[in-house]
Design a protein around this motif. Sequence first.
Motif, PDB file in Angstrom:
ATOM      1  N   VAL A  35      -4.059 -27.154 -26.814  1.00 44.61           N
ATOM      2  CA  VAL A  35      -3.116 -25.811 -26.320  1.00 44.61           C
ATOM      3  C   VAL A  35      -3.270 -25.576 -24.876  1.00 44.61           C
ATOM      4  O   VAL A  35      -4.221 -25.528 -24.287  1.00 44.61           O
ATOM      5  N   PRO A  36      -1.870 -25.663 -23.915  1.00 49.80           N
ATOM      6  CA  PRO A  36      -2.171 -25.707 -22.501  1.00 49.80           C
ATOM      7  C   PRO A  36      -2.677 -24.018 -22.170  1.00 49.80           C
ATOM      8  O   PRO A  36      -1.848 -23.378 -22.830  1.00 49.80           O
ATOM      9  N   VAL A  37      -3.448 -24.103 -21.026  1.00 54.41           N
ATOM     10  CA  VAL A  37      -4.044 -22.927 -20.528  1.00 54.41           C
ATOM     11  C   VAL A  37      -3.867 -22.862 -19.040  1.00 54.41           C
ATOM     12  O   VAL A  37      -3.937 -23.846 -18.478  1.00 54.41           O
ATOM     13  N   PRO A  38      -3.195 -21.921 -18.430  1.00 52.03           N
ATOM     14  CA  PRO A  38      -2.705 -20.539 -19.237  1.00 52.03           C
ATOM     15  C   PRO A  38      -1.098 -21.099 -19.694  1.00 52.03           C
ATOM     16  O   PRO A  38      -0.410 -21.861 -19.563  1.00 52.03           O
ATOM     17  N   HIS A  39      -0.884 -20.021 -20.341  1.00 49.87           N
ATOM     18  CA  HIS A  39       0.514 -20.232 -21.041  1.00 49.87           C
ATOM     19  C   HIS A  39       0.845 -18.901 -21.544  1.00 49.87           C
ATOM     20  O   HIS A  39       0.550 -18.015 -21.609  1.00 49.87           O
ATOM     21  N   PHE A  40       2.451 -18.671 -21.204  1.00 51.71           N
ATOM     22  CA  PHE A  40       3.218 -17.440 -21.753  1.00 51.71           C
ATOM     23  C   PHE A  40       3.771 -17.777 -23.280  1.00 51.71           C
ATOM     24  O   PHE A  40       4.191 -18.622 -23.322  1.00 51.71           O
ATOM     25  N   GLY A  41       3.570 -16.946 -24.077  1.00 51.58           N
ATOM     26  CA  GLY A  41       3.796 -16.689 -25.432  1.00 51.58           C
ATOM     27  C   GLY A  41       4.855 -15.618 -25.604  1.00 51.58           C
ATOM     28  O   GLY A  41       4.645 -14.491 -25.269  1.00 51.58           O
ATOM     29  N   LEU A  42       5.644 -15.902 -26.722  1.00 55.32           N
ATOM     30  CA  LEU A  42       6.645 -14.760 -27.288  1.00 55.32           C
ATOM     31  C   LEU A  42       6.748 -15.013 -28.590  1.00 55.32           C
ATOM     32  O   LEU A  42       7.106 -16.069 -29.274  1.00 55.32           O
ATOM     33  N   ILE A  43       6.744 -13.790 -29.655  1.00 58.94           N
ATOM     34  CA  ILE A  43       6.727 -13.684 -30.836  1.00 58.94           C
ATOM     35  C   ILE A  43       8.376 -13.616 -31.186  1.00 58.94           C
ATOM     36  O   ILE A  43       8.939 -12.818 -30.649  1.00 58.94           O
ATOM     37  N   LEU A  44       8.825 -14.400 -32.082  1.00 59.91           N
ATOM     38  CA  LEU A  44      10.297 -14.203 -32.592  1.00 59.91           C
ATOM     39  C   LEU A  44      10.323 -13.957 -34.013  1.00 59.91           C
ATOM     40  O   LEU A  44       9.227 -14.366 -34.793  1.00 59.91           O
ATOM     41  N   PHE A  83       8.268 -31.974 -26.208  1.00 63.11           N
ATOM     42  CA  PHE A  83       7.354 -30.599 -26.487  1.00 63.11           C
ATOM     43  C   PHE A  83       6.074 -31.063 -26.204  1.00 63.11           C
ATOM     44  O   PHE A  83       5.521 -32.250 -26.223  1.00 63.11           O
ATOM     45  N   VAL A  84       5.130 -30.117 -25.796  1.00 59.45           N
ATOM     46  CA  VAL A  84       3.547 -30.369 -25.552  1.00 59.45           C
ATOM     47  C   VAL A  84       3.012 -30.525 -26.954  1.00 59.45           C
ATOM     48  O   VAL A  84       2.305 -31.332 -27.316  1.00 59.45           O
ATOM     49  N   ILE A  85       3.372 -29.312 -27.780  1.00 59.67           N
ATOM     50  CA  ILE A  85       3.251 -29.463 -29.327  1.00 59.67           C
ATOM     51  C   ILE A  85       4.369 -29.246 -30.089  1.00 59.67           C
ATOM     52  O   ILE A  85       5.049 -28.159 -29.761  1.00 59.67           O
ATOM     53  N   THR A 116       4.689 -22.278 -34.756  1.00 59.45           N
ATOM     54  CA  THR A 116       4.408 -22.424 -33.144  1.00 59.45           C
ATOM     55  C   THR A 116       5.120 -23.708 -32.401  1.00 59.45           C
ATOM     56  O   THR A 116       5.009 -24.740 -33.250  1.00 59.45           O
ATOM     57  N   MET A 117       5.339 -23.671 -31.293  1.00 56.88           N
ATOM     58  CA  MET A 117       5.660 -24.789 -30.578  1.00 56.88           C
ATOM     59  C   MET A 117       5.310 -24.546 -29.103  1.00 56.88           C
ATOM     60  O   MET A 117       5.209 -23.226 -28.838  1.00 56.88           O
ATOM     61  N   PHE A 118       5.109 -25.471 -28.444  1.00 57.47           N
ATOM     62  CA  PHE A 118       4.661 -25.483 -26.876  1.00 57.47           C
ATOM     63  C   PHE A 118       5.491 -26.419 -26.132  1.00 57.47           C
ATOM     64  O   PHE A 118       5.533 -27.378 -26.498  1.00 57.47           O
ATOM     65  N   LEU A 119       5.980 -25.982 -25.098  1.00 55.05           N
ATOM     66  CA  LEU A 119       6.870 -26.928 -23.965  1.00 55.05           C
ATOM     67  C   LEU A 119       6.389 -26.376 -22.623  1.00 55.05           C
ATOM     68  O   LEU A 119       5.964 -25.303 -22.325  1.00 55.05           O
ATOM     69  N   LEU A 120       6.785 -27.274 -21.803  1.00 56.61           N
ATOM     70  CA  LEU A 120       6.815 -26.952 -20.559  1.00 56.61           C
ATOM     71  C   LEU A 120       8.195 -26.749 -19.638  1.00 56.61           C
ATOM     72  O   LEU A 120       9.026 -27.269 -19.943  1.00 56.61           O
ATOM     73  N   ASP A 121       8.079 -25.683 -18.898  1.00 62.72           N
ATOM     74  CA  ASP A 121       9.235 -25.509 -17.979  1.00 62.72           C
ATOM     75  C   ASP A 121       9.237 -26.598 -16.924  1.00 62.72           C
ATOM     76  O   ASP A 121       8.534 -27.244 -16.598  1.00 62.72           O
ATOM     77  N   PRO A 122      10.418 -26.842 -16.244  1.00 65.48           N
ATOM     78  CA  PRO A 122      10.486 -27.828 -14.824  1.00 65.48           C
ATOM     79  C   PRO A 122       9.292 -27.578 -14.054  1.00 65.48           C
ATOM     80  O   PRO A 122       8.879 -28.569 -13.225  1.00 65.48           O
ATOM     81  N   ALA A 123       8.772 -26.524 -13.656  1.00 62.86           N
ATOM     82  CA  ALA A 123       7.845 -26.226 -12.668  1.00 62.86           C
ATOM     83  C   ALA A 123       6.398 -26.614 -13.331  1.00 62.86           C
ATOM     84  O   ALA A 123       5.068 -26.393 -12.685  1.00 62.86           O
ATOM     85  N   GLY A 124       6.130 -26.623 -14.932  1.00 63.45           N
ATOM     86  CA  GLY A 124       5.029 -27.164 -15.587  1.00 63.45           C
ATOM     87  C   GLY A 124       4.148 -25.850 -16.034  1.00 63.45           C
ATOM     88  O   GLY A 124       3.147 -25.933 -16.604  1.00 63.45           O
ATOM     89  N   ASN A 125       5.330 -24.938 -16.131  1.00 60.74           N
ATOM     90  CA  ASN A 125       4.652 -23.596 -16.864  1.00 60.74           C
ATOM     91  C   ASN A 125       4.441 -23.715 -18.324  1.00 60.74           C
ATOM     92  O   ASN A 125       5.529 -24.436 -18.810  1.00 60.74           O
ATOM     93  N   ALA A 126       3.662 -23.588 -19.026  1.00 64.47           N
ATOM     94  CA  ALA A 126       3.512 -23.556 -20.433  1.00 64.47           C
ATOM     95  C   ALA A 126       4.042 -22.362 -21.136  1.00 64.47           C
ATOM     96  O   ALA A 126       3.613 -21.173 -20.778  1.00 64.47           O
ATOM     97  N   LEU A 127       5.009 -22.600 -21.942  1.00 69.26           N
ATOM     98  CA  LEU A 127       5.391 -21.727 -22.890  1.00 69.26           C
ATOM     99  C   LEU A 127       5.140 -21.939 -24.239  1.00 69.26           C
ATOM    100  O   LEU A 127       5.345 -22.929 -24.825  1.00 69.26           O
ATOM    101  N   GLU A 128       4.814 -20.931 -25.025  1.00 70.96           N
ATOM    102  CA  GLU A 128       4.765 -20.810 -26.392  1.00 70.96           C
ATOM    103  C   GLU A 128       5.690 -19.753 -27.097  1.00 70.96           C
ATOM    104  O   GLU A 128       5.843 -18.817 -26.566  1.00 70.96           O
ATOM    105  N   PHE A 129       6.225 -20.302 -28.085  1.00 69.87           N
ATOM    106  CA  PHE A 129       7.171 -19.457 -28.874  1.00 69.87           C
ATOM    107  C   PHE A 129       6.359 -19.714 -30.443  1.00 69.87           C
ATOM    108  O   PHE A 129       6.162 -20.877 -30.827  1.00 69.87           O
ATOM    109  N   LYS A 130       6.372 -18.359 -31.027  1.00 70.85           N
ATOM    110  CA  LYS A 130       5.904 -18.231 -32.303  1.00 70.85           C
ATOM    111  C   LYS A 130       6.611 -17.415 -33.179  1.00 70.85           C
ATOM    112  O   LYS A 130       7.282 -16.495 -32.952  1.00 70.85           O
ATOM    113  N   ALA A 131       6.323 -17.670 -34.585  1.00 71.19           N
ATOM    114  CA  ALA A 131       7.076 -16.651 -35.582  1.00 71.19           C
ATOM    115  C   ALA A 131       5.997 -16.593 -36.465  1.00 71.19           C
ATOM    116  O   ALA A 131       5.502 -17.573 -37.401  1.00 71.19           O
TER     117      ALA A 131
END
Length: 133
Positions: free
Chosen positions: A63-72, A91-93, A108-123
């Motif tokens: 899991v990439p650290v740090p990352h921003f996560g959002l629950i859907l 996807f990173v994951i 869950t899923m992880f991806l990077l934005d164009p700047a390399g910020n790790a994003l997690e979306f989960k449900a």
Amino acid sequence: MSPALVVVDLAAARRFYGEVLGLEQGRSSDTWVDWNLYGHQFVTHLAPGRSQGVHNPVDGHDVPVPHFGLILAVPEFHKLAGRLRAAGTAFVIEPYLRFEGQTGEQWTMFLLDPAGNALEFKAFADDSQVFAP
């Protein structure tokens, strides 16, 4: 509180957050953009020259650290996963069911934005387990 991420290219951020993720853009300037992230104000700030690359093991994945996560909600999670796949997102994951059959079971899923910020979306199928021990 408005979560914020640092980006290195606002045009790339606008394409990714606006076109790929499908977020509505709010106010902006030459150095930042506000987004509507599922009803939450989310801000991307321009700051070139930053780095990423640390990971922690969780459920057999790095899991990439740090990352921003959002629950859907589960249907929104799968809709977004389909949108990201259709856009050719790397996807990173990949989207998967984490902790299956255990407390805290979640998509869950992880991806990077164009700047390399790790994003997690989960449900979670059961939102009462979001903070379960």
